[in-house]
Design a protein around this motif. Sequence first.
Motif, PDB file in Angstrom:
ATOM      1  N   UNK A   1      73.960  18.600  34.460  1.00 33.48           N
ATOM      2  CA  UNK A   1      73.122  19.514  35.234  1.00 33.48           C
ATOM      3  C   UNK A   1      71.737  19.729  34.658  1.00 33.48           C
ATOM      4  N   UNK A   2      71.426  19.069  33.527  1.00 31.78           N
ATOM      5  CA  UNK A   2      70.122  19.250  32.904  1.00 31.78           C
ATOM      6  C   UNK A   2      69.097  18.272  33.486  1.00 31.78           C
ATOM      7  N   UNK A   3      67.836  18.716  33.550  1.00 32.41           N
ATOM      8  CA  UNK A   3      66.739  17.889  34.062  1.00 32.41           C
ATOM      9  C   UNK A   3      66.218  16.995  32.941  1.00 32.41           C
ATOM     10  N   UNK A   4      66.117  15.691  33.214  1.00 33.61           N
ATOM     11  CA  UNK A   4      65.672  14.757  32.171  1.00 33.61           C
ATOM     12  C   UNK A   4      64.979  13.561  32.813  1.00 33.61           C
ATOM     13  N   UNK A   5      64.517  12.638  31.959  1.00 31.91           N
ATOM     14  CA  UNK A   5      63.835  11.414  32.408  1.00 31.91           C
ATOM     15  C   UNK A   5      62.683  11.744  33.372  1.00 31.91           C
ATOM     16  N   UNK A   6      61.863  12.705  32.996  1.00 30.35           N
ATOM     17  CA  UNK A   6      60.751  13.152  33.842  1.00 30.35           C
ATOM     18  C   UNK A   6      59.555  12.226  33.649  1.00 30.35           C
ATOM     19  N   UNK A   7      58.988  11.760  34.750  1.00 27.23           N
ATOM     20  CA  UNK A   7      57.830  10.866  34.662  1.00 27.23           C
ATOM     21  C   UNK A   7      57.065  10.891  35.973  1.00 27.23           C
ATOM     22  N   UNK A   8      55.736  10.739  35.919  1.00 26.25           N
ATOM     23  CA  UNK A   8      54.958  10.686  37.164  1.00 26.25           C
ATOM     24  C   UNK A   8      55.176   9.362  37.877  1.00 26.25           C
ATOM     25  N   UNK A   9      55.105   9.414  39.199  1.00 21.71           N
ATOM     26  CA  UNK A   9      55.125   8.194  40.000  1.00 21.71           C
ATOM     27  C   UNK A   9      53.699   7.671  40.042  1.00 21.71           C
ATOM     28  N   UNK A  10      53.502   6.483  39.519  1.00 22.34           N
ATOM     29  CA  UNK A  10      52.144   5.957  39.427  1.00 22.34           C
ATOM     30  C   UNK A  10      51.617   5.565  40.812  1.00 22.34           C
ATOM     31  N   UNK A  11      50.350   5.854  41.094  1.00 26.82           N
ATOM     32  CA  UNK A  11      49.765   5.498  42.402  1.00 26.82           C
ATOM     33  C   UNK A  11      49.566   3.995  42.512  1.00 26.82           C
ATOM     34  N   UNK A  12      49.308   3.545  43.707  1.00 30.62           N
ATOM     35  CA  UNK A  12      49.039   2.123  43.923  1.00 30.62           C
ATOM     36  C   UNK A  12      47.808   1.697  43.127  1.00 30.62           C
ATOM     37  N   UNK A  13      47.780   0.426  42.781  1.00 33.58           N
ATOM     38  CA  UNK A  13      46.672  -0.112  41.995  1.00 33.58           C
ATOM     39  C   UNK A  13      45.339   0.135  42.709  1.00 33.58           C
ATOM     40  N   UNK A  14      44.373   0.617  41.953  1.00 30.23           N
ATOM     41  CA  UNK A  14      43.014   0.889  42.445  1.00 30.23           C
ATOM     42  C   UNK A  14      42.958   2.070  43.417  1.00 30.23           C
ATOM     43  N   UNK A  15      44.062   2.838  43.539  1.00 27.35           N
ATOM     44  CA  UNK A  15      44.042   3.998  44.437  1.00 27.35           C
ATOM     45  C   UNK A  15      43.188   5.131  43.863  1.00 27.35           C
ATOM     46  N   UNK A  16      43.078   5.177  42.544  1.00 27.93           N
ATOM     47  CA  UNK A  16      42.279   6.209  41.877  1.00 27.93           C
ATOM     48  C   UNK A  16      41.050   5.555  41.266  1.00 27.93           C
ATOM     49  N   UNK A  17      39.844   5.950  41.666  1.00 23.96           N
ATOM     50  CA  UNK A  17      38.628   5.377  41.082  1.00 23.96           C
ATOM     51  C   UNK A  17      38.602   5.559  39.573  1.00 23.96           C
ATOM     52  N   UNK A  18      38.055   4.594  38.877  1.00 23.24           N
ATOM     53  CA  UNK A  18      38.030   4.622  37.410  1.00 23.24           C
ATOM     54  C   UNK A  18      37.354   5.882  36.875  1.00 23.24           C
ATOM     55  N   UNK A  19      36.314   6.346  37.558  1.00 19.36           N
ATOM     56  CA  UNK A  19      35.582   7.515  37.065  1.00 19.36           C
ATOM     57  C   UNK A  19      36.390   8.803  37.183  1.00 19.36           C
ATOM     58  N   UNK A  20      37.462   8.778  37.981  1.00 19.35           N
ATOM     59  CA  UNK A  20      38.306   9.968  38.153  1.00 19.35           C
ATOM     60  C   UNK A  20      39.635   9.831  37.424  1.00 19.35           C
ATOM     61  N   UNK A  21      39.827   8.744  36.685  1.00 22.23           N
ATOM     62  CA  UNK A  21      41.113   8.469  36.050  1.00 22.23           C
ATOM     63  C   UNK A  21      41.533   9.567  35.075  1.00 22.23           C
TER      64      UNK A  21
END
Length: 269
Positions: free
Chosen positions: A206-226
Motif C-alpha cells: 500500500x506504500x507509494x514508490x517508484x515515483x518519476x516524471x513522465x518525460x515529454x516528447x522530444x523537442x516538446x520543451x524549448x531548450x531555453x525553458x528546460x
Amino acid sequence: MYFRLLLAASMACVTAVAHAQASPPVQTPTPPAETKYFDADHHQVLTEAGAAEKRVTTFRDTVGGTVRAFYLPSGKLKLFTPYADLRHSLRHGTASEYFENGQLRFQATYKAGKVVGDLVTYYADGTLKRRDHHAPDQPTSGECFGPDGKPVPYYPYEQMPVYSVAPGDQAAVTRDVQLNTRYPAVALRQGVYGIVKVKFVVGKDGQVKNIAPVEPAKDAVPAKLATGYRALQDAAVSAVQQLKSFAPGRQDGEPVSVSFTVPVTFRIK
C-alpha cells in the motif's frame, strides 16, 4: 454467390498454379520476436542473470501479436496472451496463466479487450478458485471458493487500491497532489506553465514508490525553458511523495502492485 465467385477464381488460376508447381516453395519469413527479462518485482533487467521471468513478444504484424512469459530459471511457461493491439494492451483471444508446477492458474477469452464468457482461476493443486460470468450489457456475476473447495463470499477479480485518506473518493489523490504542489520560483521567472504527468506505483504493502516524471516528447520543451520545466517536474514529484498510504490493490484476492499516472497542473495567473 460467394462460393460461386471463389470457384470461378480457382478455375481461372488452374493454369498458373500448374506452372508454379515446378518453382521452389515460397519461404515464409519468421515473425520478429522481442525478448525481455524482469525481476521478482516486475522491473525490467538487462540480462537473464538475476531475472525471475523471461517475456517473449512475437509480432504478427505491426500492431498485434502474442506474449509468452516463462519462469526462470526453470523455463516453464508462465502465461500466454494474444493481443489485437500490443501497444495499447488490447487482448483478443484466449489468455492463460500457469503455476510453475504446470497447473492452470487463470483462463479467459477476450474480444477487443473485454472478457467474453467465463473467467476461471484455480489454486495450485487444481481446485477451482473462482468462476466469473461475463455477458454483454450485463453485470458480472460469479462464485468464489476456498482452498477446500467450499463456497466463500464473492469478491471482484480486480480491486483497485483505495486511498486511505478518502476511501471512495476517486478525485482525492489528484486533489492531494495539487494541494501539496508548490510553484518553483525559477519556473515563475521563466514563465513556464502547463501539465506535468507523474507516474508511481502503489505496492503490495500500500506504500507509494517508484515515483518519476513522465518525460515529454522530444523537442516538446524549448531548450531555453528546460530549466524551468525540470523544476516543475521536481515539484510535481515532491507533491506525489507526500501522498499517504493506500489499501493495496488486489487481483483474485491477492495483493498486487498497481501503476498510476497523475497529472499536475501549473498555472500562472
